[in-house]
Design an enzyme around this catalytic site. Structure first.
Site, PDB file in Angstrom:
ATOM      1  CD  GLU A 204      -3.259  -1.275   1.887  1.00 21.82           C
ATOM      2  OE1 GLU A 204      -3.279  -0.308   2.866  1.00 21.82           O
ATOM      3  OE2 GLU A 204      -4.028  -1.957   1.594  1.00 21.82           O
ATOM      4  CD  GLU A 326      -3.557  -6.361   2.576  1.00 19.12           C
ATOM      5  OE1 GLU A 326      -4.420  -5.612   3.166  1.00 19.12           O
ATOM      6  OE2 GLU A 326      -2.455  -6.076   2.937  1.00 19.12           O
TER       7      GLU A 326
HETATM    8  O1  AHR Z   1      -5.459  -6.165   6.618  1.00 20.47           O
HETATM    9  C1  AHR Z   1      -5.468  -5.157   7.386  1.00 20.47           C
HETATM   10  C2  AHR Z   1      -4.650  -3.861   6.795  1.00 20.47           C
HETATM   11  O2  AHR Z   1      -5.407  -3.810   5.425  1.00 20.47           O
HETATM   12  C3  AHR Z   1      -3.403  -4.348   6.234  1.00 20.47           C
HETATM   13  O3  AHR Z   1      -2.450  -3.987   6.918  1.00 20.47           O
HETATM   14  C4  AHR Z   1      -3.101  -2.955   5.086  1.00 20.47           C
HETATM   15  O4  AHR Z   1      -2.361  -3.523   3.991  1.00 20.47           O
HETATM   16  C5  AHR Z   1      -4.677  -2.856   4.662  1.00 20.47           C
HETATM   17  O5  AHR Z   1      -4.846  -1.486   4.616  1.00 20.47           O
END
Ligand code: AHR
Length: 522
Positions: A204, A326
């Protein structure tokens, strides 16, 4: 009726939702049928096992307590990792494990997690709750965890506040057969190099990884990538930190500027009904919360269509894969928990949500070759939830178990016409489906019914399939928010399914309301 291959447009009018929900018309007595064709005669790409990658971050009880309890714990463990949790996760055949974050990775110093535990510095986990991070789980422990799971290693490097040299030296420490870093590794108990399959070039970068602009981040990615070097005869697959949900401009810039320096580009998309910050309850909801959340998850289809279209412009050969590393449901934290720990209950809604996403991934499997649900234990849409010595499998766990035969199967294209499911302002396909020819040669068909009120007949013609019998499993529950608890761990668990039959070259299924079904054709 709608074609599931058509671009789907969600109608999400958050503020009007509660009012309109009250005005929702009663469900018709007879459900429309979903129809389609499974095209085993024109097989598609491999449904990579890496689509079932798991993600474990130093966040709340995701590592400490949930996975790692230490060798001296009264909770049965092997080298500090709890046996009950590892045993359950092994049922899922976890192909890849992503670690140590997430945002945690964006400021992780790998040197603080090696050597004698007593000498490791205690840091503050500034992203997640401001709690102490003992560094008891570091590189050696991560590879021990991956070994116990039988998973490939996916390490997210620190691009946020780290340097290319730190990343390069971490990779050398892990993989090098010789040199002083290999010597240090041996002194810390590991003579042989480990195999590092995946290295994430940051996480990110548009947010917690440094708040970079796409152009700058793409250049930084080129720079870091230059110094991530695999020993001769080995390969490390490099995954760049990709876009936040709908930001196709980020994908465009990375594909334009950095594509020759990466193997994969990530995408993060969480299903968050009502948008950021997550506000709806994970467990206390009725049909409005069900429909709102599932409509948010159907956005994955549109996002994958958009991001893969951009990637196709720059990489028609599909060399660079899209790693949705994610995804999953993100709700308001459970009442009484540390909001920084991202603990949320897991219900039948999450099971159906997982099935919808896993079916969507099949349609993009030529480009989407790795995805990681967030997260494996105790955090967000977890596979298992623990409390002290107790552990329970979530409904999401069971979906992942049911889909094991999809791992490395060959996608069989499936064109589905499905009725809609509508509640108040939320309209979405009622049924989702995907099919593969598994590595065992059998055809597997996965279906979800997101309509919580109506069973839906599904009729699929079978092109190129010779089958004589069908068997399967169903996952459903007595309420939209049915879930498992320590007291009732099997409230939502797979059961044998008798609602499918083969007739005249067709697969006829009656999909129960609010369910996930996995069928095997013999
Ligand atoms: O999964 C929780 C958080 O979500 C992670 O640390 C981040 O990469 C995303 O914003």
């Amino acid at each position: 009726m709608r074609s599931a291959t058509r671009r789907w447009k969600a109608v999400v009018t958050a503020c009007l939702a509660p009012v309109l929900a009250l005005m929702a018309s009663p469900a018709p007595l007879t459900a429309q049928e979903a129809t389609g064709t499974i095209r085993a005669d024109t097989p598609g790409p491999v449904y990579s096992r890496r689509i079932f990658t798991q993600f474990a971050e130093h966040l709340g009880y995701g590592i400490y307590g949930g996975l790692y309890v230490g060798e001296d714990s009264p909770i049965p463990n092997v080298n500090g990792f709890r046996s009950d949790v590892i045993g359950a996760l092994r049922e899922l055949r976890v192909p890849v494990l992503r670690w140590p974050g997430g945002c945690f990775a964006d400021e992780y110093n790998w040197r603080e997690g090696i050597g004698p535990k007593a000498d490791r510095p205690v840091k503050i986990n500034t992203h997640w709750g401001g709690v102490e991070e003992p560094n008891a789980v570091g590189t050696h422990e991560f590879f021990e965890l991956a070994r116990q799971l039988g998973a490939e290693a996916f390490i997210s490097g620190n691009v946020g506040n780290g340097t290319p040299r730190e990343s390069a030296e971490w990779v050398e420490y892990i993989t090098s057969p010789a040199g002083s870093l290999a010597q240090m590794r041996a002194e810390n108990g590991r003579e042989e190099p480990w195999t590092l399959e995946f290295f994430g070039i940051g996480n990110e970068l548009w947010g917690c990884g440094g708040n970079m602009r796409a152009e700058y981040a793409a250049d930084v990615t080129r720079r870091f990538s230059t110094f991530i070097k695999a020993p001769a005869g080995t390969k490390i697959t490099k995954i760049a930190a990709g876009a936040n949900s709908g930001d196709t401009e980020w994908t465009r810039v990375f594909m334009d500027v950095a594509r020759d320096h990466i193997d994969g580009l990530s995408l993060h998309y969480y299903s968050i009904a009502g948008g950021w910050p997550p506000s709806i309850s994970a467990t206390d909801f009725a049909e409005e919360g069900w429909a709102h959340q599932l409509s948010a998850t159907w956005q994955m289809d549109r996002l994958l269509a958009e991001h893969t279209a951009v990637m196709d412009e720059y990489d028609p050969e599909k060399r660079v894969f899209l790693a949705v590393d994610e995804w999953g449901a993100w709700y308001a934290p459970d009442p009484g928990t540390n909001p920084g720990f991202l603990q949320q209950g897991n219900t039948l809604r999450d099971a159906v949500l997982a099935g919808i996403n896993l079916n969507i991934f099949a349609r993009y499997a030529d480009r989407v070759r790795l995805t990681a649900i967030a997260q494996m234990v105790n955090v967000l849409q977890a596979m298992v939830i623990t409390d002290g010595p107790q552990m329970v499998r979530t409904p999401t766990f069971h979906v992942f178990a049911m889909y094991v035969p999809f791992q490395d199967g060959t996608v069989l294209p499936l064109d589905l016409n499905t009725p809609d499911y509508t509640f108040g302002p939320y309209t979405m396909p009622a049924v989702s489906a995907a099919a593969v020819r598994g590595t065992d040669g059998h055809v597997y068909v996965a279906l979800t019914n997101g309509d919580p009120n109506r069973a839906i007949p599904v009729s699929l013609s079978l092109a190129g399939v010779t089958a004589h019998s069908v068997s399967g499993q169903v996952l459903t529950g007595d309420a939209v928010n049915a879930r498992n608890s320590f007291a009732d761990p099997d409230a939502v668990a797979p059961a044998p399914f008798g609602g499918a039959r083969l007739a005249e070259g067709r697969l006829e299924v009656t999909m129960p309301a609010k369910s996930v079904v996995m069928l095997k054709l013999d």
